[in-house]
Design an enzyme around this catalytic site. Structure first.
Site, PDB file in Angstrom:
ATOM      1  N   GLU A 140      -2.170   1.372  -9.196  1.00 22.75           N
ATOM      2  CA  GLU A 140      -1.739   1.093 -10.568  1.00 22.75           C
ATOM      3  C   GLU A 140      -2.904   0.615 -11.439  1.00 22.75           C
ATOM      4  OE1 GLU A 140       3.030   0.148 -10.350  1.00 22.75           O
ATOM      5  OE2 GLU A 140       1.662  -1.556 -10.345  1.00 22.75           O
ATOM      6  N   GLY A 234       8.615  -2.258  -0.738  1.00 20.42           N
ATOM      7  CA  GLY A 234       7.390  -1.700  -0.179  1.00 20.42           C
ATOM      8  C   GLY A 234       6.197  -2.610  -0.378  1.00 20.42           C
ATOM      9  N   ASP A 235       6.167  -3.316  -1.508  1.00 21.45           N
ATOM     10  CA  ASP A 235       5.072  -4.254  -1.763  1.00 21.45           C
ATOM     11  C   ASP A 235       5.140  -5.448  -0.819  1.00 21.45           C
ATOM     12  OD1 ASP A 235       4.143  -2.657  -3.807  1.00 21.45           O
ATOM     13  OD2 ASP A 235       5.264  -3.732  -5.356  1.00 21.45           O
TER      14      ASP A 235
END
Length: 277
Positions: A140, A234-235
């Site tokens: 990101e 997921g993080d």
């Protein structure tokens, strides 16, 4: 025991609930209020690694606005070193617009803001990396900066964990040096199509577990009534995984801890524990 350095995004998540996600061209009404939560894959993973017991340093950018100041204070309160977080004058802190449906599934639009201003000049904190440390990155922030960070970390003997999300084609050498590249099922297909050959590949399957270089590991399924919000699961997995690896654990234990963190994340709203911002 090593430490975890996270290079990544810091966003303010603007979250609401919908009965279902709209189809193209369709408008739906929210069924819940609009709430402001701490997010961004970098911030989520840094907080998850800190919650897992790692010493964590953050490399990122925020805007010179109230959101940026609040986020920095939040990270510091969790013991995360923010010396590597630069305030970008005249820019806003990143935002993500998140709609969560009745099944806990989310749809997200990210407005990068200050995240787009991360440069190779912000990578000074990586000069202190040494063997046993882990650099954890996502996609990101600009890919060229992620690639430079990965190469620099490897040259200092640190382990590099690349979460290839949101998906972009990794430079072949970065895919080859990461241990592991972490992707979900859809990202794994795109990675295969790109021609990159990861040295080490970990594919996650949600509650069904994951596969690391072909070895299957069980998941920690969460029954539907207990799934509140899949944002950040997921993080949480990646942050806990990096913390376990920095602590010196092998694959099986690292995955077990990561899977438990991901399962815990879907039981709460927002991408981080106590996420109000």
């Amino acid at each position: 025991m090593g430490r975890v350095v996270v290079l990544g995004s810091l966003n303010v998540d603007l979250v609401t609930e919908v009965d279902r996600h709209p189809r193209p061209g369709e408008t739906v009404l929210a069924v819940g209020p609009l709430v402001r939560l701490a997010g961004g894959k970098g911030g989520n993973q840094a907080v998850a690694a800190a919650e897992a017991g790692a010493g964590v340093a953050m490399v990122a950018c925020v805007g010179d606005d109230a959101d940026g100041r609040r986020y920095l204070a939040r990270l510091r309160a969790r013991g995360i070193d923010t010396a590597g977080v630069r305030v970008v004058a005249g820019e806003s802190t990143g935002q993500a617009w998140v709609a969560v449906d009745g099944e806990g599934e989310n749809a997200i639009v990210v407005v990068p803001g200050a995240n787009a201003h991360v440069t190779a000049g912000d990578l000074g904190p990586l000069d202190g990396l040494r063997p046993g440390d882990v650099l954890l990155v996502q996609l990101e922030v600009p890919l060229r900066v992620v690639a430079e960070a990965a190469r620099r970390a490897q040259s200092r003997g640190a382990r590099v964990v690349v979460n290839a999300a949101p998906y972009a084609a990794l430079p072949h050498d970065v895919a080859a040096l990461a241990d592991p590249v972490v992707v979900n099922e859809h990202e794994a297909l795109a990675l295969a199509d790109s021609g990159s050959v990861p040295r080490s590949l970990l594919v996650t399957f949600g509650g069904e577990g994951c596969s690391w270089d072909g070895v299957e590991f069980p998941g920690a399924p969460v029954e539907a009534p207990h799934v509140v919000d899949t944002t950040g699961a997921g993080d949480a997995f990646c942050g806990a995984l990096a913390a376990a690896l920095a602590e010196g654990h092998g694959r099986a234990e690292a995955v077990r801890r990561a899977t438990e963190a991901g399962a815990a994340a879907v039981r709460r709203q927002g991408a981080q524990a106590d996420p109000s911002l």
